[in-house]
Design a protein around this motif. Structure first.
Motif, PDB file in Angstrom:
ATOM      1  N   VAL A   1      18.004   1.214  45.083  1.00  0.00           N
ATOM      2  CA  VAL A   1      18.842   2.196  45.768  1.00  0.00           C
ATOM      3  C   VAL A   1      20.308   1.937  45.483  1.00  0.00           C
ATOM      4  O   VAL A   1      21.080   2.849  45.170  1.00  0.00           O
ATOM      5  N   GLY A   2      20.719   0.675  45.572  1.00  0.00           N
ATOM      6  CA  GLY A   2      22.109   0.327  45.277  1.00  0.00           C
ATOM      7  C   GLY A   2      23.005   0.526  46.477  1.00  0.00           C
ATOM      8  O   GLY A   2      22.817   1.425  47.298  1.00  0.00           O
ATOM      9  N   GLY A   3      24.032  -0.319  46.562  1.00  0.00           N
ATOM     10  CA  GLY A   3      24.947  -0.242  47.694  1.00  0.00           C
ATOM     11  C   GLY A   3      25.765   1.024  47.708  1.00  0.00           C
ATOM     12  O   GLY A   3      26.030   1.606  48.749  1.00  0.00           O
ATOM     13  N   SER A   4      26.221   1.489  46.529  1.00  0.00           N
ATOM     14  CA  SER A   4      27.052   2.694  46.488  1.00  0.00           C
ATOM     15  C   SER A   4      26.298   3.903  47.002  1.00  0.00           C
ATOM     16  O   SER A   4      26.851   4.740  47.722  1.00  0.00           O
ATOM     17  N   SER A   5      24.997   3.982  46.664  1.00  0.00           N
ATOM     18  CA  SER A   5      24.202   5.109  47.143  1.00  0.00           C
ATOM     19  C   SER A   5      24.079   5.075  48.659  1.00  0.00           C
ATOM     20  O   SER A   5      24.116   6.114  49.315  1.00  0.00           O
ATOM     21  N   SER A   6      23.934   3.872  49.210  1.00  0.00           N
ATOM     22  CA  SER A   6      23.827   3.761  50.661  1.00  0.00           C
ATOM     23  C   SER A   6      25.109   4.222  51.340  1.00  0.00           C
ATOM     24  O   SER A   6      25.082   4.885  52.376  1.00  0.00           O
ATOM     25  N   ARG A   7      26.251   3.881  50.748  1.00  0.00           N
ATOM     26  CA  ARG A   7      27.524   4.316  51.336  1.00  0.00           C
ATOM     27  C   ARG A   7      27.676   5.830  51.259  1.00  0.00           C
ATOM     28  O   ARG A   7      28.184   6.465  52.181  1.00  0.00           O
ATOM     29  N   GLU A   8      27.221   6.411  50.157  1.00  0.00           N
ATOM     30  CA  GLU A   8      27.312   7.860  50.027  1.00  0.00           C
ATOM     31  C   GLU A   8      26.387   8.556  51.017  1.00  0.00           C
ATOM     32  O   GLU A   8      26.730   9.605  51.577  1.00  0.00           O
ATOM     33  N   ARG A   9      25.232   7.995  51.243  1.00  0.00           N
ATOM     34  CA  ARG A   9      24.274   8.616  52.164  1.00  0.00           C
ATOM     35  C   ARG A   9      24.832   8.691  53.582  1.00  0.00           C
ATOM     36  O   ARG A   9      24.470   9.577  54.357  1.00  0.00           O
ATOM     37  N   ALA A  10      25.709   7.754  53.918  1.00  0.00           N
ATOM     38  CA  ALA A  10      26.293   7.766  55.263  1.00  0.00           C
ATOM     39  C   ALA A  10      27.129   9.014  55.492  1.00  0.00           C
ATOM     40  O   ALA A  10      27.382   9.402  56.639  1.00  0.00           O
ATOM     41  N   GLN A  11      27.584   9.658  54.416  1.00  0.00           N
ATOM     42  CA  GLN A  11      28.412  10.853  54.532  1.00  0.00           C
ATOM     43  C   GLN A  11      27.589  12.143  54.472  1.00  0.00           C
ATOM     44  O   GLN A  11      28.150  13.226  54.601  1.00  0.00           O
ATOM     45  N   TRP A  12      26.307  12.027  54.264  1.00  0.00           N
ATOM     46  CA  TRP A  12      25.476  13.230  54.194  1.00  0.00           C
ATOM     47  C   TRP A  12      25.382  13.891  55.573  1.00  0.00           C
ATOM     48  O   TRP A  12      25.363  13.211  56.605  1.00  0.00           O
TER      49      TRP A  12
ATOM     50  N   TYR B   1      10.772   3.217  47.840  1.00  0.00           N
ATOM     51  CA  TYR B   1      11.781   3.912  47.037  1.00  0.00           C
ATOM     52  C   TYR B   1      11.789   5.402  47.357  1.00  0.00           C
ATOM     53  O   TYR B   1      12.850   6.007  47.552  1.00  0.00           O
ATOM     54  N   MET B   2      10.597   6.000  47.416  1.00  0.00           N
ATOM     55  CA  MET B   2      10.512   7.423  47.730  1.00  0.00           C
ATOM     56  C   MET B   2      11.076   7.704  49.122  1.00  0.00           C
ATOM     57  O   MET B   2      11.793   8.682  49.329  1.00  0.00           O
ATOM     58  N   ASP B   3      10.789   6.813  50.059  1.00  0.00           N
ATOM     59  CA  ASP B   3      11.249   7.005  51.426  1.00  0.00           C
ATOM     60  C   ASP B   3      12.768   6.908  51.523  1.00  0.00           C
ATOM     61  O   ASP B   3      13.375   7.487  52.432  1.00  0.00           O
ATOM     62  N   SER B   4      13.371   6.189  50.585  1.00  0.00           N
ATOM     63  CA  SER B   4      14.826   6.020  50.626  1.00  0.00           C
ATOM     64  C   SER B   4      15.579   7.237  50.098  1.00  0.00           C
ATOM     65  O   SER B   4      16.796   7.326  50.262  1.00  0.00           O
ATOM     66  N   LEU B   5      14.875   8.173  49.482  1.00  0.00           N
ATOM     67  CA  LEU B   5      15.547   9.297  48.842  1.00  0.00           C
ATOM     68  C   LEU B   5      15.917  10.398  49.827  1.00  0.00           C
ATOM     69  O   LEU B   5      16.895  11.121  49.619  1.00  0.00           O
ATOM     70  N   THR B   6      15.145  10.578  50.869  1.00  0.00           N
ATOM     71  CA  THR B   6      15.411  11.673  51.807  1.00  0.00           C
ATOM     72  C   THR B   6      15.368  11.172  53.249  1.00  0.00           C
ATOM     73  O   THR B   6      14.808  10.132  53.529  1.00  0.00           O
TER      74      THR B   6
END
Length: 680
Positions: free
Chosen positions: A181-192, A675-680
């Motif tokens: 998933v990566g840390g950057s993706s996690s930070r971006e998800r916080a803004q969704w 991994y799939m669960d982390s996408l949505t």
């Protein structure tokens, strides 16, 4: 000296002993079940024990053949009396032993209360039934996945019960998931966004936000394996046509044919034009034969034709299956079908139709399908959704499915055999004529997954490329799936599933009588997008036969150039001999997943494969002018990996490497689900 046996026995004919029943091949290959294996053996033994006294008549009523002097066998005397006398003597000894055992058992059980006997019998029945279920499930698992994988899975499931092991495995999975998933993706998800905005935005603001997000997508032009199939000089013009067609019919739904007859016609013509390419249409050169068929599209689907193809028995790769329009030697082809949302739904519908058709035709209630290990993942979904046992057939050294393995796996429960034209991993066509012979012999269905090749193989064959038969011209083929949104260059979400005749399709459709009225649906979806169907029709109508011929020529030339270039790079090699536009590469000395990561750093998005570890490029129109760039980058990536002694700690190489080598497939499954669960 052995004692003489003088007790008389009846002739064997008077015992009414039936000859042993010879199990058919299909029964021998069926799933292990107590009722199929133990029952035919236990029943005669129980009957003997229960009626042993009645099987031994009085001595005075029987002929007497005398003793066996000195224990010697009188079989050297070929008279009836000597030969049958020995057999009857042996049979009498067995019956006497059974009667003695029965008497001892009755004497012992006579000291037991009847209630205890009843309870013991009930417990034995329950336990025996459960053991039979476990044995049947274990046998089915072994047949489906093999003995070693089944035992390995059992071993690791037991290991996980040990203290501390489960926690350790979870810790490692969390690390792998964080790496994916990566840390950057996690930070971006916080803004969704998590809820609807209080006030809606103007159209320009909405589109501006969408453009900003689109600009963050990876630069895919000419760099992605498959994914985007449209390209070249006509890209913008073609995409505008699709967009205009979509906009024109975006409000339509083929669930209402009375309201939108235009969509009904579009779907019928898309199906008919697709079938014509694959041996089921009315165009005189539709299936590239010399005879042609004499049918035309009618109303709702295309009609069938009567061709002159007489089969493809013994046909070698690259030879024609025979002349004719593609009836496969079976008069009265009536190929029909429907538009679906994609290749997976087309495969799902083909599996369901085959299951239901074979249930109606042969009464099969425990269906099985035989699927090559190289076949698409959608068959696993279909097996789970429709309760069909999936049996994996291995591939041979040429990466085609092993025909003998398929033959061995066939049983009376087989409802479907699967072939690919070509297979997604390596771009190789399975031996479909040979599989058609097996399907015809067993009276079962044969589905050809032509999702990738449906709009390329017919034209490649016309261009002179040596291809084995793959369509309805092969006797035994009952259904074909074709993706319009791949090389048909239609909008995403359009595929076609074709059936050899209407009888097969009818059993698949769902008819329901509910309070909302009479309802019938041809696929998984009820409501469907008429706009997508209109877009597919617009693409096919605008490109035409000559356009697809030109596209195929460019694709095949680019694919051959890629394969030739890979063969010149030291350290990697092409997997098999690709028939179409998929070129897979592997290495005997290098970590191919590290090569893939190195290519990713150069902007490429290739497909990582396993079993064996490999990667592939699915050549599209995006790559026609980028072959030299791809080969140069690949050479550089191989050199980087060869010169770098330390493994990469970032990227997908560690993940794919672990997934390919990890014996605990359950852990791999959990990792993918995380991994799939982390996408949505």
């Amino acid at each position: 000296m052995a004692p003489a046996i003088t007790s008389p026995l009846p002739p064997l004919s008077s015992l009414a002993i039936s000859p042993p029943i010879r199990e058919s091949r299909s029964l021998q290959n069926s799933s292990p079940r107590l009722s199929r294996t133990a029952f035919p053996i236990l029943l005669p033994l129980l009957l003997v024990l229960l009626f042993a006294d009645r099987l031994t008549p009085p001595a005075a009523a029987l002929p007497h053949y005398g003793a066996v002097p000195g224990g010697s066998c009188p079989m050297n005397n070929w008279s009836d009396n000597g030969y049958w006398g020995v057999i009857e003597a042996r049979a009498h000894a067995a019956l006497a032993a059974a009667q003695e055992w029965r008497g001892a058992a009755n004497e012992a059980l006579g000291r037991v209360e009847p209630l205890q006997l009843l309870v013991a019998a009930l417990l034995a029945a329950v336990v025996g039934g459960k053991l039979a279920q476990v044995a049947g499930a274990a046998g089915a698992q072994i047949r489906s996945k093999g003995l070693v994988p089944t035992l390995t899975a059992l071993f690791f499931s037991l290991i996980r019960l040990l203290p501390g092991v489960k926690a350790f495995i979870q810790e490692q999975q969390d690390k792998a998931r964080a790496q994916i998933v990566g840390g950057s993706s996690s930070r971006e998800r916080a803004q969704w966004r998590k809820r609807l905005p209080d006030v809606g935005a103007e159209a320009e603001e909405v589109l501006g936000e969408m453009r900003a997000l689109r600009d963050k997508d990876k630069a895919w032009q000419g760099r992605c394996s498959g994914t985007v199939y449209v390209g070249g000089e006509s890209y913008e013009k073609h995409m505008k046509l699709i967009a205009d067609a979509y906009t024109m019919f975006q409000h339509t739904n083929p669930l209402h044919p009375d309201v939108f007859p235009s969509i009904t016609r579009f779907e019928a013509e898309v199906v008919a034009m697709t079938a014509a390419l694959l041996g089921g249409g009315s165009h005189p050169e539709a299936s590239w034969g010399d005879g042609g068929s004499d049918s035309a599209a009618n109303g709702e689907e295309n009609g069938g034709g009567k061709g002159g193809a007489k089969g493809a028995k013994g046909v070698k790769r690259g030879e024609k299956a025979g002349k004719g329009g593609g009836s496969g030697g079976e008069g009265g082809l009536e190929v029909c079908g429907n538009v679906t949302s994609g290749g997976s739904e087309s495969i799902l519908m083909a599996v369901k139709a085959s299951r239901d058709y074979m249930r109606a035709k042969k009464g099969i209630t425990r269906p099985e399908m035989i699927v090559p290990v190289s076949a698409h993942a959608a068959y696993d979904k279909a097996a789970e959704y429709f309760q069909v046992q999936l049996l994996r057939a291995p591939v041979a050294d040429d990466w085609c499915v092993e025909v003998d393995a398929v033959r061995r796996l066939c049983t009376r429960n087989t409802v479907l055999i699967v072939a690919s034209a070509p297979g997604f991993p390596h771009g190789i066509i399975d031996p479909i004529p040979e599989l058609g012979e097996i399907a015809a012999r067993w009276g079962t269905c044969l589905h050809v997954d032509c999702c990738l090749g449906g709009f390329v193989l017919p034209f490649a064959k016309k261009l002179g490329y040596p291809l084995p038969p793959f369509d309805f011209s092969v006797p035994g083929v009952t259904s074909i799936s074709v993706d319009c949104h791949k090389y048909g260059l239609a909008p995403k979400g359009t595929s076609v599933v074709l059936y050899r005749n209407r009888e097969i399709r009818k059993v698949r459709a769902k008819v329901t009588e509910w309070s909302g009225g009479l309802y019938v649906s041809p696929s998984v979806s009820g409501s469907r997008s008429g706009a997508l169907i209109a877009g597919a029709w617009a693409a096919m109508r605008s490109i035409g036969m000559q356009g697809y011929m030109d596209i195929t020529r460019r694709l095949m030339e680019a694919s051959k150039a890629v394969a030739a270039g890979i063969s010149r790079i030291k350290g990697v090699h092409v997997v098999g001999q690709p028939d179409m536009t998929v070129v897979a590469l592997a290495s005997d000395h290098l970590d191919i997943y590290r090569v893939n990561d190195a290519m990713s750093q150069k902007g490429w998005a290739l497909s990582a494969l396993h079993k064996p570890a490999s990667i592939h490029l699915c050549v599209t129109l995006q790559h026609v002018d980028a072959v030299d760039t791809f080969l140069a980058d690949l050479q550089a990536a191989v050199d980087e990996v060869r010169l770098s002694p330390s493994p990469l700690s970032q990227g997908m190489a560690p993940i794919y490497g672990a997934g390919n080598r990890m014996p605990d497939r359950g852990a791999v499954k959990e990792l993918l689900l995380d991994y799939m669960d982390s996408l949505t």
